[in-house]
Design a protein around this motif. Structure first.
Motif, short mmCIF file in Angstrom:
data_model
loop_
_atom_site.label_atom_id
_atom_site.label_comp_id
_atom_site.label_asym_id
_atom_site.label_seq_id
_atom_site.Cartn_x
_atom_site.Cartn_y
_atom_site.Cartn_z
N CYS A 3 7.03 3.62 -2.20
CA CYS A 3 5.77 3.11 -1.67
C CYS A 3 4.63 4.04 -2.07
O CYS A 3 4.75 5.26 -1.97
CB CYS A 3 5.86 3.01 -0.15
SG CYS A 3 4.33 2.49 0.64
N ASN A 5 1.86 4.24 -0.51
CA ASN A 5 1.17 4.71 0.69
C ASN A 5 1.95 5.81 1.42
O ASN A 5 1.41 6.88 1.68
CB ASN A 5 0.91 3.52 1.62
CG ASN A 5 0.08 3.90 2.81
OD1 ASN A 5 -0.96 4.52 2.68
ND2 ASN A 5 0.55 3.54 4.00
N CYS A 6 3.21 5.51 1.74
CA CYS A 6 3.98 6.47 2.55
C CYS A 6 4.99 7.28 1.73
O CYS A 6 5.50 8.29 2.21
CB CYS A 6 4.70 5.75 3.68
SG CYS A 6 6.02 4.63 3.17
N GLY A 7 5.30 6.85 0.50
CA GLY A 7 6.19 7.59 -0.37
C GLY A 7 7.67 7.36 -0.14
O GLY A 7 8.50 7.95 -0.82
N LYS A 8 8.02 6.49 0.78
CA LYS A 8 9.44 6.23 1.06
C LYS A 8 9.99 5.21 0.06
O LYS A 8 9.25 4.39 -0.49
CB LYS A 8 9.61 5.73 2.49
CG LYS A 8 9.26 6.78 3.51
CD LYS A 8 9.52 6.32 4.92
CE LYS A 8 9.15 7.42 5.90
NZ LYS A 8 9.33 7.00 7.27
N CYS A 17 5.88 -2.87 2.05
CA CYS A 17 6.72 -1.73 2.43
C CYS A 17 7.27 -1.95 3.83
O CYS A 17 6.50 -2.25 4.75
CB CYS A 17 5.90 -0.44 2.38
SG CYS A 17 6.81 1.02 2.95
N HIS A 19 8.46 0.25 5.74
CA HIS A 19 8.22 1.42 6.58
C HIS A 19 6.78 1.47 7.11
O HIS A 19 6.57 1.79 8.28
CB HIS A 19 8.52 2.70 5.80
CG HIS A 19 9.91 2.73 5.24
ND1 HIS A 19 11.02 2.91 6.02
CD2 HIS A 19 10.36 2.59 3.97
CE1 HIS A 19 12.11 2.88 5.28
NE2 HIS A 19 11.73 2.69 4.01
N CYS A 20 5.81 1.17 6.27
CA CYS A 20 4.41 1.28 6.71
C CYS A 20 3.65 -0.05 6.69
O CYS A 20 2.55 -0.13 7.22
CB CYS A 20 3.67 2.31 5.86
SG CYS A 20 3.46 1.85 4.13
#
Length: 90
Positions: A3, A5-8, A17, A19-20
């Motif tokens: 991602c 934005n969050c890097g996951k 994503c 996660h975010c």
């Protein structure tokens, strides 16, 4: 893929994503001069593009809308001047 934005790590086919919640599709909005020219040459198209893009592509929609407004203003000015010239020459 990861991602932006969050890097996951997320699935390669993911649209959002997990996660975010940020969209993985990046929309380019450069507000190019070409959209203003298109709005000037075809004011109806410029107004439609402005209406559809004002939330997702604010810079491009503004360029198309300004082009359309300039075209309409120039058209009105042209007809007013032609009316005045015609009235004065009679």
């Amino acid at each position: 893929m990861f991602c932006k934005n969050c890097g996951k790590e997320i699935d390669d086919k993911a649209v959002v994503c997990i996660h975010c919640g940020v969209s993985t599709n990046s929309v380019q909005d450069n507000g190019g001069f070409g959209w203003g020219v298109l709005g000037f040459c075809a004011p109806i198209v410029g107004i439609i593009l402005y209406a559809f893009w004002k939330e997702t592509k604010p810079k491009s929609s503004k360029a198309a809308g300004i082009g359309a407004l300039i075209s309409v203003g120039a058209g009105i000015l042209f007809y007013v001047l032609m009316f005045i010239i015609g009235f004065l020459s009679y």
